[in-house]
Structures are given as C-alpha cells and as structure tokens.
Scaffold this active site. Sequence first.
Site, PDB file in Angstrom:
ATOM      1  N   GLU A 125       1.513  -0.453  -4.970  1.00 62.50           N
ATOM      2  CA  GLU A 125       0.565   0.373  -5.486  1.00 62.50           C
ATOM      3  C   GLU A 125       1.399   1.889  -5.680  1.00 62.50           C
ATOM      4  O   GLU A 125       1.724   2.524  -4.564  1.00 62.50           O
ATOM      5  CB  GLU A 125      -0.383   0.666  -4.286  1.00 62.50           C
TER       6      GLU A 125
ATOM      7  N   ASP B 211       0.919  -1.245  -0.051  1.00 61.77           N
ATOM      8  CA  ASP B 211       0.093  -0.108   0.010  1.00 61.77           C
ATOM      9  C   ASP B 211       0.797   1.323   0.098  1.00 61.77           C
ATOM     10  O   ASP B 211       1.956   1.274   0.635  1.00 61.77           O
ATOM     11  CB  ASP B 211      -1.013   0.097   1.243  1.00 61.77           C
TER      12      ASP B 211
END
Length: 518
Positions: A258, A199
């Site tokens: 990401e 993330d």
Amino acid sequence: MDPQWWKHAVIYQVYVRSFADANGDGVGDLNGVRSRLGYLADLGVDAVWLTPFYASPMADGGYDVADYRTVDPLFGDLADAEALIGEAHGHGLRVIVDIVPNHTSSAHPWFQEALRSEPGSEARERYLFRDGRDGGPPNDWESVFGGPAWTQVADGQWYLHLFDPAQPDLNWQHPEVRAEFEDILRFWLDRGVDGIRIDVAHGMVKAPGLPDTGTSDQIGLLTKAELPYFDQDGVHEIYRQWRKILDSYDGMRIGVAEAWVRSAERMARYLRPDELHQSFNFHYAEAQWSAAEFREVVDASLDAVDAVGAASTWVLSNHDMQRHVTRFGGGETGLRRARAATLFTLALPGSTYLYQGEELGLPEVTDLPEEVLADPVWERSGHTDRGRDGCRVPLPWSGDASPFGFGGTPWLPQPDRWADLTVEAQRGEPDSTLELYREALRLRRGIPGDGLVWLESGPDVLAFRRGGFTCAINFGSVPARIESPGRLLLTSTTSDPTADPTVLPPESAAWWTGDIDD
C-alpha cells in the site's frame, strides 16, 4: 499451480468486521468469512485479502495492533484463522493477510514499556520519541487523520504518530524492530498464507533529522509531492530483505505494497525484481470520470511497470476511499458509470483488486448518524470530516430488512434502500450488477495476451485490443460506434437483443471477441 499467479489474479478485499457475522454480535468475524467462501469461489475471484484481525483496542478498526500473532476475540481465535486459510485453499482461493509495520497500537507491550522508561532508553528507541521545540512539537508534521503528528507524554518528550495517537510510529532504524517483523512474516507464512499486504508500505523510513515540511495541509500533497515521512528510499532495503523471506517458501508467496506515492515511476520502484510483487495503483483509483484521464493513467502505469518487468495492479475502491458508484456521480448515473469502469478495469492487463460489495453496486452511505461514526478521522478533524465509515457498512446478503443476513445488529446501520441490492435479490437476475461481475470474471480468464493496443476512437471513447479481444468504454453523453469489434461478449448496460452490437451507449463499456475462449 501458476508460478506467476499474482500477475493476472483478481483479488477480493474482505473488510472482516463488515463482511459476515457468525456469532451474532453485530461484528463480522473469521467464521463469518469461512461461511461465505463458497460465495467468493462462485463469484470467480482468485484470492482473498483479509484486513487485520489481530489483537487490538480497535482505535482504528484493527490497524492499531497490540499483538501480531494473536487473533482478537472480536474476530475469533488462531484456530479459526488457520481453519479459514485451509478452507479457502480447499475452495481454490489464495489468502493474503494484512501486516501493519509502520506503527503499533499504543497498547502494544513495547510502547507500554517505552512509556514507563526514561528518555533515551532502549525501550524508547523502538519508537520515535523526541524532545520538543520552542514549547511545541519537534517539527511541523501533520497526522493523516488530522492535527499534529506528535503527542506529548508525561515527562515532556513527544512521540510520532502519522495516524492516530493510539498508533505510535516504529523506528525502523532499530534492528530489533526489523527482526520482530521478519519473525511476524514467518509466523503467518508458516500458517499457509499466500501473501502479505503491507499497510503504509511507503511510511516506515523517515528522512534523516526529521526535517520540517514547511507547509500545511500536508495530506493534500499525498501522491502529488515529496514528503519527508513518506516514500523515502530507505524503505526499499526493507523490502529486499522481505522478498528473500517470501522466496524461501514454496508456492509463490507475494508481497503487496500500500504505497501512496507521487508518480507511477515511484510506484514501480516497489516492484523491482528483488522487492515486492504488487503495489496498489492509487493514481488509477483517483482518476476522474474522463477518457483523457483514464488513458493517461493507464499509459503511465503500464510504461512504469514494464520498465521493471512487473505487472500493474488496478483498483477502483477499497476500505479507505469513497465507493466508486458514489465517486462517479451517485444514483443511476454513478451505477452506470461504475459498471462501465469495472468492465474496462477487468479487461486491462495485470491484476485487479475488488472491494467487498462493489459487485452488488453498493454506494457510499453518506447519511450515517453522527453518533455511530467510528473512524478516528471524525474526531481528529473536529467533526469536519466524516471519515471512511460510509464505505465500511456491513454487507447485505438476503432479506428485506436489516441486518440483511449479515448476522446480529450491524455495528454500522445498513440503509433500508439496500433491500434491492442484496446478494439474494441479485443472484440469477441477468442485468444485475452481481451477475455482470460473475460473467465478467468468467470471461476474463480467456482474454489473450498481456499487451494492449489502443484503437482509434473519439475524444470520449477509449478502445483497445488484446489479441482478438476488444474492449471499449464510452465516457460521453451520446452513443459511439466501434468499427468492426467482433462478436459482442458482454456489455455493462442492460441486455437488449435488438440493439446494434457495434454501438456503445453513453456511459457504458462492452467486450467483443474474435477468438476469446468463452
């Protein structure tokens, strides 16, 4: 076992709290996912990516982690996670888990210790505490969720949070932070996960001195311009070390970034041979319904990954963006375009990520009552941005009314109009979106080769060939003829045995073959 499975895999994103609820409390959980593994295997995907299920106050749906080695009771326990990994493998599915290294929860023991400690203490050095400037924050950085990226504590210092104040950013220059996350990686790899999705992979390193940006509406610049807190070159040193850890395990474990970056070339930097295996292609996900725009993004993406010897990763929707049925116009128009874009995407060389529910043709739920909105963006924006809850409404599995087989009363309400979109309603129906996905995923395994050769076509049509396989998509409003494409395999429109197989209706896509193994 394919040693380079990720280069062509189809990976299905499970937003755990909205996938399936096994204990009836209205929130999806790990045992709910376990109960639906057969569905995912039958759909034809290769792997499952699970959003965070760790101990968390849930200020941001679990992306505010208080303990990375513990399962939150909302989702189950560690034994449930281990059972899920093992059972997924039994179904032939690999498992990717979400790691959140840019920030922790404000409830994390480290941050609680920092709040109890003095300015300049070792505990505060794990985060980014700074003195203010001219009576305000240390600089002009803005939170992705709205408002300033700094919050002041009782003794006058400020701490950085690029997202919610409940998500303080870690200081990745601190050796203890780096060592902790290397241990977290090993903890989950030891339990058999096949990969980690990282993330905010572009955010862990900030520019030296934390300089001002000199602009407002900074998040509008994401993927468009350089920002001092995103995509700094220092992140690559971290991933080179993580790659060594991944490579030390059997079975080809992968790292997925990401990374919201400003160009395909910047994205490819995360995919160099000694770094990560995949990075989400957000420029593709942001492409408008346009032949020229899709062609430009595909060409730029393939050129960039070719330069570093990697494979591209394609995605149309996820838990952070509006579902593409709605993004492409909504209603019948949006669904027609979404089905076409899906066939085009699945035909491209590389790996594809699917977001739960897109195989049902689910639209964004744009009319959720204000009182149920849970995304921190809603509060941080002063109730001007409804946030991401509209793409996170729990899935409809069966029945004619909510909860549609999901479990208990869903934590976000499901629209009554979803009765025709359930898995039960679509299964076995030849023209349903679910069956289109199942057939496309089955046929996709036989598409030959990694290359792509564009074919001559009109301004509203994109057509390419991979070996003897041909794919074309018509973005226009009038039919288009595809010259000598071969035998029709699959079309995104409803089946019509009397239709000319070389004519592509408006807003549709099709696959043809000369030698595909179907």
